[in-house]
Enzyme design. Structure first.
Site, mmCIF file in Angstrom:
data_model
loop_
_atom_site.group_PDB
_atom_site.id
_atom_site.type_symbol
_atom_site.label_atom_id
_atom_site.label_comp_id
_atom_site.label_asym_id
_atom_site.label_seq_id
_atom_site.Cartn_x
_atom_site.Cartn_y
_atom_site.Cartn_z
ATOM 1 N N LYS A 53 0.840 -1.209 0.000
ATOM 2 C CA LYS A 53 0.000 0.000 0.000
ATOM 3 C C LYS A 53 0.871 1.255 0.000
ATOM 4 C CE LYS A 53 -3.798 -2.492 2.133
ATOM 5 N NZ LYS A 53 -4.439 -2.969 3.378
ATOM 6 N N GLN A 97 -4.589 -1.711 9.579
ATOM 7 C CA GLN A 97 -4.499 -3.028 8.949
ATOM 8 C C GLN A 97 -5.120 -4.086 9.859
ATOM 9 O OE1 GLN A 97 -3.221 -3.678 5.805
ATOM 10 N NE2 GLN A 97 -3.984 -5.747 6.122
ATOM 11 N N ASP A 120 -11.142 2.719 3.823
ATOM 12 C CA ASP A 120 -11.454 1.292 3.758
ATOM 13 C C ASP A 120 -12.959 1.060 3.640
ATOM 14 O OD1 ASP A 120 -9.597 -0.722 3.636
ATOM 15 O OD2 ASP A 120 -9.338 -0.953 5.799
#
Lengths: 301, 301
Positions: A53, A97, A120
């Site tokens: 990422k 994460q 997200d």
């Protein structure tokens, strides 16, 4: 005639090129879009994803930072880090994460992120906007990526039967919500199947668009697929394979070769949906930066 | 054998009796649950609904107030009223009666309401919680009421095929979200149909549980229904009827007599889903009052 492969790598590259262009335009206005990823602990798979990422951000001309915290970090400390990122105008996207260590409440963490920075798309406000059909929310990256793939592959969705295997919060449920809306890339008749579904093959055989996100290696076989269907494989599963040096190989939820012989279009694994997830994360972050210039809409927070 | 009628009046009375009991318990702790309805303008149907809500609150031993504002009320003034109610600890539920006059942005109004007081379940946070399957949100009253009816009527839902006609934000979408979750009164395989759906009857004929919320008078006919299905009619439609003194009668989305001859259980119109909506509004308000005692969970606002 075997199915056309939908090339996730190429479509993701197209999305990322557009992101880089948008990032350039934002920089001309004095704003560099920035994503901060928070990684708690040192799980190797998580560390790999986080690295990917960060790298993808930089390639798109964006700021990509990672905050690495030890596995023993108390929940309160993680929440304090999120509060700081929420308040930092240089941070447009925040991603913690998953999975987080067991002593931390993942839902509490997700809800602490400012919904306007929740790239997200896991905050309830964003889930709700996806269900309502309000385009100002952030859709979760994987189902949003699938929708983009369908459009880029020239798949007509209006009035088509979409059958989704799996009801996860990350893929199945928001996927259904996206495809049920009216408008471009949607307007499907949607059926959601899961572990309690009876006669699964009867459902899958009706699908013009079959989306497998159930996490069972190669469980979708050719006899479950309608001839000419579009098959999207969201699964990423490890199966033992002694012939491979590392001892395993990666397969999807779809038995690729036999289903490819029956479908009209199909995504491979790897190289299908996978690359779209990061691309959509970047796209969400650039949009978050654009929205930060425009100001906060009512009810966004 | 004709279908058993699912008696919405009786089930709603049961829900309301439980609400009255819970209200009593709260009053013993010094908290009287309170719902405030805001009515803008003088639409007669809206005025009727608002009156019914106020009366139902009082019958359940709750505070029920109505704030009546002229149709010309500026949006900013309505938002200021909501702000005041959000801040008032004696108000546990806030409902702005829809539709609001055209010069007011309904979405803006809905999002201004504190999600913890959004007993209508229309705020994106609550929609998101319903989609995610987070029980601490408020589900919209009509689909929540349908779910209660199914349970009270002893309908097994796990593994059953539920087909929903209609994709409105108020009924169809949250109904699908409720039935797709794992757990009691859910675990259905869900199909959502709408105006773009092809071969509608093929879908409806698969349904073990058929929920019509499409707003078309008597459009579901017997040939569209599987023998033994459970049929829930959410529709409330006026049709001209010269034989009636008022010139019309109320029918649902289901052609009742012929479908009742084929189904195992069916809700009538009126006297089916209708009474559940107010009952669930009271139930949500009592729960909001209970939650206000417990404090605000993370991410609820």
């Amino acid at each position: 005639m075997p199915a056309e492969r939908i090339d996730g790598v190429a479509i993701a590259a197209k999305v990322r090129a557009k992101v880089a262009q948008d990032a350039e335009a934002l920089k001309a206005k004095g704003v560099t879009p920035g994503l901060t990823v928070v990684l708690v602990g040192d799980d190797p798979a998580s560390a790999f994803y986080v690295g990917a990422k960060e790298k993808a951000c930089k390639e798109a001309g964006m700021n990509g930072e990672t905050i690495r915290l030890p596995a023993s970090t108390p929940e309160a400390e993680l929440l304090a880090v999120i509060d700081k990122l929420n308040a930092d105008p240089a941070v447009h996207g925040i991603l913690v994460q998953m999975p987080v260590p067991k002593h931390i409440d993942a839902q509490k963490v997700i809800r602490r992120i400012d919904p306007m920075k929740d790239v997200d798309g896991f905050h309830p406000v964003n889930a709700g906007k996806v269900l309502i059909g309000d385009a100002d929310g952030f859709a979760p990256c994987t189902p949003a990526g699938v929708q983009v793939m369908l459009q880029e592959a020239g798949v007509e969705t209006s009035g088509k039967e979409a059958v989704i295997l799996g009801r996860s919060t990350i893929v199945g449920k928001p996927m259904a919500a996206l495809l049920i809306q009216s408008g471009k890339g949607a307007d499907c008749t949607v059926t959601i199947c899961h572990s309690r579904t009876k006669n699964l093959a009867e459902h899958t055989r009706r699908a013009d668009i079959l989306i497998a996100a159930i996490g069972k290696p190669e469980m979708v076989t050719a006899d479950m697929v309608k001839p000419g269907a579009v098959v999207i494989d969201v699964g990423i599963n490890r199966v033992d394979d002694a012939s491979q040096k590392r001892g395993y190989r990666i397969v999807g939820d779809v038995k690729f070769d036999e289903v490819a012989a029956r479908a009209s279009k199909i995504t491979p694994v790897p190289g299908g949906v996978g690359p779209m997830t990061i691309a959509m994360l970047l796209a969400n972050t650039v949009r978050a930066a654009q929205l930060s210039l425009a100001g906060t809409p009512e009810g966004a927070r």
